[in-house]
Design a protein around this motif. Structure first.
Motif, PDB file in Angstrom:
ATOM      1  N   ASN A 124       0.889  -0.696  -0.128  1.00  0.00           N
ATOM      2  CA  ASN A 124       0.196   0.267   0.067  1.00  0.00           C
ATOM      3  C   ASN A 124       1.159   1.335   0.333  1.00  0.00           C
ATOM      4  O   ASN A 124       1.717   1.742   1.247  1.00  0.00           O
ATOM      5  CB  ASN A 124      -0.954  -0.434   1.492  1.00  0.00           C
ATOM      6  CG  ASN A 124      -1.929   1.184   1.054  1.00  0.00           C
ATOM      7  OD1 ASN A 124      -2.373   2.125   0.084  1.00  0.00           O
ATOM      8  ND2 ASN A 124      -2.337   1.479   2.357  1.00  0.00           N
ATOM      9  N   ILE A 125       0.747   1.426  -1.532  1.00  0.00           N
ATOM     10  CA  ILE A 125       2.126   3.183  -1.304  1.00  0.00           C
ATOM     11  C   ILE A 125       0.932   4.331  -0.485  1.00  0.00           C
ATOM     12  O   ILE A 125       0.350   4.037  -1.536  1.00  0.00           O
ATOM     13  CB  ILE A 125       2.517   3.026  -2.912  1.00  0.00           C
ATOM     14  CG1 ILE A 125       3.477   2.046  -2.734  1.00  0.00           C
ATOM     15  CG2 ILE A 125       3.217   4.651  -3.026  1.00  0.00           C
ATOM     16  CD1 ILE A 125       4.038   1.790  -4.798  1.00  0.00           C
ATOM     17  N   ASN A 126       1.713   5.022  -0.306  1.00  0.00           N
ATOM     18  CA  ASN A 126       1.273   5.852  -0.075  1.00  0.00           C
ATOM     19  C   ASN A 126       2.057   7.234  -0.867  1.00  0.00           C
ATOM     20  O   ASN A 126       2.687   7.842  -0.493  1.00  0.00           O
ATOM     21  CB  ASN A 126       1.454   6.839   1.719  1.00  0.00           C
ATOM     22  CG  ASN A 126       1.032   7.902   2.458  1.00  0.00           C
ATOM     23  OD1 ASN A 126       0.349   7.905   1.663  1.00  0.00           O
ATOM     24  ND2 ASN A 126       0.940   7.955   3.780  1.00  0.00           N
ATOM     25  N   TRP A 127       0.566   7.172  -1.608  1.00  0.00           N
ATOM     26  CA  TRP A 127       1.048   8.515  -2.694  1.00  0.00           C
ATOM     27  C   TRP A 127       1.390  10.216  -2.035  1.00  0.00           C
ATOM     28  O   TRP A 127       1.731  10.523  -2.772  1.00  0.00           O
ATOM     29  CB  TRP A 127       0.250   8.311  -4.086  1.00  0.00           C
ATOM     30  CG  TRP A 127       0.159   7.069  -4.482  1.00  0.00           C
ATOM     31  CD1 TRP A 127      -0.707   5.365  -4.545  1.00  0.00           C
ATOM     32  CD2 TRP A 127       1.536   6.712  -5.282  1.00  0.00           C
ATOM     33  NE1 TRP A 127      -0.800   5.323  -5.611  1.00  0.00           N
ATOM     34  CE2 TRP A 127       2.040   5.320  -5.340  1.00  0.00           C
ATOM     35  CE3 TRP A 127       2.701   7.300  -5.780  1.00  0.00           C
ATOM     36  CZ2 TRP A 127       2.122   4.517  -6.868  1.00  0.00           C
ATOM     37  CZ3 TRP A 127       3.677   6.633  -6.353  1.00  0.00           C
ATOM     38  CH2 TRP A 127       3.308   4.951  -6.521  1.00  0.00           C
ATOM     39  N   ASP A 128       0.287  10.264  -0.907  1.00  0.00           N
ATOM     40  CA  ASP A 128       0.281  11.541  -1.325  1.00  0.00           C
ATOM     41  C   ASP A 128       1.612  12.011   0.285  1.00  0.00           C
ATOM     42  O   ASP A 128       2.307  12.752  -0.578  1.00  0.00           O
ATOM     43  CB  ASP A 128      -0.953  11.733   0.065  1.00  0.00           C
ATOM     44  CG  ASP A 128      -2.640  11.875  -0.325  1.00  0.00           C
ATOM     45  OD1 ASP A 128      -2.267  12.527  -1.804  1.00  0.00           O
ATOM     46  OD2 ASP A 128      -3.331  11.447   0.393  1.00  0.00           O
ATOM     47  N   ASP A 129       2.530  11.091   1.090  1.00  0.00           N
ATOM     48  CA  ASP A 129       3.155  11.073   1.217  1.00  0.00           C
ATOM     49  C   ASP A 129       4.125  11.561   0.532  1.00  0.00           C
ATOM     50  O   ASP A 129       5.321  12.547   0.103  1.00  0.00           O
ATOM     51  CB  ASP A 129       3.899  10.068   2.128  1.00  0.00           C
ATOM     52  CG  ASP A 129       3.443  10.246   3.562  1.00  0.00           C
ATOM     53  OD1 ASP A 129       2.895  10.867   3.785  1.00  0.00           O
ATOM     54  OD2 ASP A 129       3.757   9.067   4.568  1.00  0.00           O
ATOM     55  N   THR A 130       4.259   9.997  -0.587  1.00  0.00           N
ATOM     56  CA  THR A 130       5.161  10.177  -1.794  1.00  0.00           C
ATOM     57  C   THR A 130       5.380  11.680  -2.237  1.00  0.00           C
ATOM     58  O   THR A 130       6.535  12.318  -2.763  1.00  0.00           O
ATOM     59  CB  THR A 130       5.145   9.193  -2.665  1.00  0.00           C
ATOM     60  OG1 THR A 130       4.826   8.003  -2.321  1.00  0.00           O
ATOM     61  CG2 THR A 130       6.244   9.387  -4.166  1.00  0.00           C
ATOM     62  N   PHE A 131       4.145  12.168  -2.965  1.00  0.00           N
ATOM     63  CA  PHE A 131       4.518  13.507  -3.345  1.00  0.00           C
ATOM     64  C   PHE A 131       3.998  14.493  -2.667  1.00  0.00           C
ATOM     65  O   PHE A 131       5.526  15.332  -3.417  1.00  0.00           O
ATOM     66  CB  PHE A 131       3.092  13.808  -4.694  1.00  0.00           C
ATOM     67  CG  PHE A 131       2.649  12.083  -5.864  1.00  0.00           C
ATOM     68  CD1 PHE A 131       4.076  12.545  -6.596  1.00  0.00           C
ATOM     69  CD2 PHE A 131       1.993  11.805  -5.512  1.00  0.00           C
ATOM     70  CE1 PHE A 131       3.841  11.779  -8.007  1.00  0.00           C
ATOM     71  CE2 PHE A 131       1.796  10.385  -6.751  1.00  0.00           C
ATOM     72  CZ  PHE A 131       2.895  10.988  -7.981  1.00  0.00           C
ATOM     73  N   SER A 132       4.411  15.041  -1.285  1.00  0.00           N
ATOM     74  CA  SER A 132       4.728  16.117  -0.512  1.00  0.00           C
ATOM     75  C   SER A 132       6.268  15.928  -0.059  1.00  0.00           C
ATOM     76  O   SER A 132       6.527  16.996  -0.408  1.00  0.00           O
ATOM     77  CB  SER A 132       3.844  15.870   0.265  1.00  0.00           C
ATOM     78  OG  SER A 132       4.100  14.811   1.537  1.00  0.00           O
TER      79      SER A 132
END
Lengths: 395, 510
Positions: free
Chosen positions: B114-122
């Protein structure tokens, strides 16, 4: 002049598939005889084998050229066979057109279909898999539109005679049939002996290396024996099938083309290393285009043979033919990455698959099991190819 | 004086048949920018690969001491966890993924399933700001220019909590402005306490950012200079090239005749970036009986020039004229070039030159099958005769002409390739790095063949990155840099120092 040493190991390696074919045939012969179901090598069955597998041989020859260019395959050949067959049916049966004119139109149509696909593959560089998948759907669809879902039959007898009859004709006596096929066999043997010995003496006079004389003679003797035995088998059934003549002509032309001509060499170079081929002054687009155009041409021939054999043009004709042809090439030693493979190998592959079909049918093995076995044989053959390559590069 | 963050002691790395590194020593002080310079093939990249664990511990000898402890990296991941991050010359970004996805590739945020995309991009956006990029991390890499992609690589390194950043020719493909931005960024990181190692050919850039310079040549460390002592460009150049030229080249008395081949205003653009000129208004000529060299660094446009002349086989032709014996000729395909008696021996013998799976015989005759054919039919006996002839002339070591090329050694493959090109009976022979990766004996034989060519009043154009080879063989040397010819030297004028300074001084000024 020097006499080459006979390298038994290399000889066996170069003829692996032929040995495999003989082994498979021997196996089936033993199984069939012990099950008391006749003989694989019965004259009638040999004739049957030829008729059943004529289309595979024709298509495998064309497919090999496509595969040589870099492992490209043509998925549309089955549909092309269906479409060309449908057109042949409409022209001869429904419109009553002259059969030779029909044949000419059908061949042109096949070339056209091949060129259509070749254009996108070679000049637009769309992957062959996709273009021919599209062709597979497109041509099958068009064929069904033309046939309107119906079967067209029967074909005129003069058309059937061109592809399904036997020489010297059904009204000849059994003795004459045998004499006829044996004569042809003897002529073939004389030609073989003459050309082999002449080629050898030519080499000797120019001072090139040659095989030892007794090896050459042994080879000639063995091949002659096979030819004469085969001729006698044909003679004891109905005679020489006309379709075998067509096959021989096609195989001879394409064997010569791939092994002896500059254009043939270009196919191998392109598949082996396209960039090197381009820098060697070879127009690889043209090679790719001609491979697919030629595939269309041979598909049309296969279509003409098929409609004659079934005496009908049906919407389901040619179903899965592409897989038979592709399988024959790979079983026959063509590389899935292109650049290697021979016509002879593909023919052996086609015969091997044909013998598997035929032998299992005689033994009464369920058709579904037959498919499963053929699938495994295909995988095994390609695995063998990959493994032997790995061994080579590890050296 | 700051302590050493990194010490590499007596590093020796062997490749089959070659000693790539021979007792190399490198000391990098904490918080400095340390430059490593040297010619192509001197061993700089190998050294960095040893350091970062691309070559695992045990495949080389010597010690790596990082922050006072001995390191045994088995994998590139091991060095990264210690904060050593390498940015390779070729960018390792996936064009069809976003900036953010690229920055955390292999180090995904969130859990495995479950990749956390919000974390990734911020997080990605935060690091992008640090390197001065205003782009949003959700856009695709392919939409960025090379300069910005290089900055993304640095931002990616920052996400790994980098302590020691290694940059392998970071400005090689950047324009002046982008180069300057990048170098300023390094200076800014230095203030924040980060240590960097920068590999570069551009002496002006090194003078701008570096605190010390280590020169590597032929796999050995030659010298280390510090800023306090003062850099002297000439001293660096001398250290880079200085080696003696013994009798490695067969002697030849030049008999130079009339001009046989001439190129005027040759201009070619990159195949995908049409505004990038790889050859810019290049003019040169070759005379009969002459060996002409083209010198320059990798990426200077030498191969591209030769391939473009040889039937437009590289890039998009933008303009220019070629003349043979004073008459203009047009060569749009390799076939036409071969017909005009040109031949091109590629630098990439495996990729572009030979059909590896085929025999020596088939490779030898491929470029000119008509020479062994009647009509379209190949005469197999004649083919064997020629194949044997070239095996003999080239002294190719093989079992027979039926041996597959893939089973030959590099030097013998090169001879087959050369034989293949000579089979077309060229008058003008282009040799692209003809002696790369082959042993000294085979080199000598190839030089001898070149001499034989020009003795028959033919012409040879040799592209090479090895300066001694050019100086030893050529009658005239052109110097190429960034798609342009920046100088021409006669045999008498040419020295390694002059060529090297022509190259490095013409590089983009900072």
């Amino acid at each position: 002049m020097a006499i080459k040493k006979i390298n038994t190991k290399k000889l066996l390696k170069d003829n692996t598939m032929l040995i495999a074919l003989i082994a498979v045939m021997a196996l089936f012969q033993i199984l069939i005889i012990s099950a008391d179901k006749g003989s694989l090598l019965a004259p009638a069955n040999i004739s049957n084998l030829i008729n059943q597998n004529a289309y595979v041989v024709i298509l495998a020859v064309g497919m090999l050229l496509c595969i040589l260019t870099g492992g490209n395959i043509d998925l549309s050949v089955g549909s092309t066979v269906c479409l060309v067959g449908a057109v042949a049916g409409v022209l001869t049966v429904k419109l009553g057109l002259n059969i030779y004119l029909t044949i000419a139109i059908c061949i042109l149509l096949g070339i056209g279909l091949g060129a259509w696909q070749g254009y996108f593959i070679a000049y637009m560089r769309i992957p062959a898999f996709i273009v021919t998948l599209s062709g597979m759907l497109l041509f099958r669809g068009l064929a069904n539109v033309i046939l309107n879902g119906m079967t067209i039959s029967p074909f005129p007898s003069n058309y059937l005679r061109l592809f399904t009859s036997y020489l010297p004709g059904s009204d000849a006596s059994d003795a004459f049939k045998l004499i006829f096929t044996m004569t042809i066999g003897i002529v073939a043997c004389i030609f073989l002996i003459y050309s082999t010995l002449r080629g050898r003496s030519n080499k000797v006079s120019k001072g090139y290396d040659v095989d030892p004389m007794n090896f050459t003679l042994m080879k000639i003797a063995l091949l002659s024996a096979v030819i004469l035995w085969f001729a006698s088998l044909l003679g004891r059934h109905k005679g020489l099938p006309v379709v075998l003549i067509w096959l021989s002509v096609i195989v001879a032309i394409y064997s010569y083309f791939t092994s002896k001509t500059t254009y043939g060499r270009h196919f191998y170079a392109m598949g082996g290393n396209e960039k090197a081929a381009v820098l060697s002054g070879i127009d690889t687009n043209k090679i790719l285009f001609s491979a697919y155009t030629n595939m269309g041409f041979l598909s049309a021939i296969a279509a003409l043979v098929c409609v004659a054999r079934f005496n009908s043009a049906t919407p389901s004709a040619g179903n899965a033919y592409e897989l038979d042809a592709i399988g024959a090439c790979f079983v026959g030693g063509a590389s899935a990455y292109g650049g290697t493979g021979t016509i002879a190998g593909s023919i052996i592959g086609a015969i091997l698959m044909g013998v598997l079909n035929n032998g299992m049918s005689i033994l009464g093995i369920d058709a579904n099991w037959q498919k499963a076995v053929k699938g495994l044989v295909l995988l095994a053959a390609v695995l063998f190819d990959v493994m032997s390559k790995k061994k080579q590069s590890a050296k | 004086m700051a302590s050493n963050i990194l010490e590499m002691k007596n590093i020796t790395k062997l490749f089959p048949g070659v000693k790539a590194l021979d007792n190399v020593n490198l000391q990098v002080k904490e918080g400095e920018i340390h430059a490593v310079v040297g010619e192509n093939g001197a061993g700089k990249s190998t050294l960095m690969n040893v350091l970062s664990g691309v070559y695992p511990h045990g495949s080389f000898t010597g010690d790596i001491i990082y922050k006072g402890e001995q390191c045994k990296f088995e994998h590139i991941h091991d060095s990264e966890t210690k904060g050593i991050v390498i940015i390779h010359q070729e960018l390792a970004l996936v064009p069809l993924l976003t900036i953010g996805e690229n920055m955390f590739l292999g180090n995904e945020q969130g859990s495995t399933f479950n990749i956390n995309w919000d974390d990734t991009f911020s997080k990605a956006n935060k690091y992008l700001k640090l390197v001065g990029l205003k782009e949003d991390s959700r856009i695709f890499i392919k939409e960025l220019g090379v300069g910005k992609q290089q900055l993304v690589e640095i931002a990616k390194a920052l996400t790994k909590d980098v302590k020691l950043l290694i940059l392998d020719e970071p400005t090689a493909s950047l324009n002046e402005q982008d180069s300057k931005n990048l170098l300023n960024l390094l200076l800014q990181f230095k203030k924040e306490g980060m240590t960097s190692i920068i590999i570069s050919h551009k002496l002006n850039e090194i003078a701008y950012v570096a605190d010390s310079v280590t020169v590597i040549r032929d796999g050995s460390t030659i010298t280390t200079m510090t800023k306090e002592e003062g850099f002297d460009e000439n001293k660096i150049i001398a250290a880079m090239v200085g080696r003696d030229l013994s009798n490695r080249f067969p002697p030849r008395t030049p008999k130079i005749g009339k001009t046989i081949f001439e190129v005027k205003n040759w201009t070619v653009s990159h195949p995908t970036y049409s505004d990038m000129l790889v050859c810019d208004d290049v003019s040169f000529k070759v005379n009969r009986g002459e060996i002409v060299g083209i010198s320059g660094l990798m990426g200077a446009g030498r191969t591209e020039l030769a391939m473009s002349i040889f039937g437009h086989t590289y890039g998009t032709f933008k303009g220019g004229h070629s003349y043979i014996n004073g008459e203009e000729v047009v060569m749009n395909t390799p076939k036409q070039a071969i017909e005009h008696k040109l031949s091109y021996v590629t630098e990439d013998r495996k990729g572009n030159g030979l059909v590896l799976d085929n025999t020596i015989r088939e490779n030898t005759t491929l470029s000119q099958l008509t020479r062994i054919s009647k009509g379209i039919t190949i005469d197999p006996d004649l083919e064997i005769k020629f194949a044997k002839k070239y095996i003999e002339e080239m002294h190719t070591k093989c079992s027979s002409e039926e041996q597959k090329v893939s089973t030959l050694s590099g030097g013998n493959q090169q001879k087959v390739l050369l034989g293949k090109c000579l089979f077309t009976e060229p008058d003008i022979l282009f040799l692209d790095e003809p002696t790369r990766g082959i042993d000294v004996g085979a080199k000598y034989e190839i030089y001898t063949l070149m001499n034989e060519m020009v003795e028959k009043e033919k012409a040879v154009v040799m592209i090479s990155s090895e300066l001694p080879e050019l100086l030893g063989m050529c009658d005239r040397i052109y110097v190429m840099n960034e798609g342009k010819f920046v100088g021409e030297l006669s045999k008498e004028e040419a020295t390694q120092e002059r060529i090297m300074s022509m190259i490095v001084k013409n590089d983009a000024e900072v």
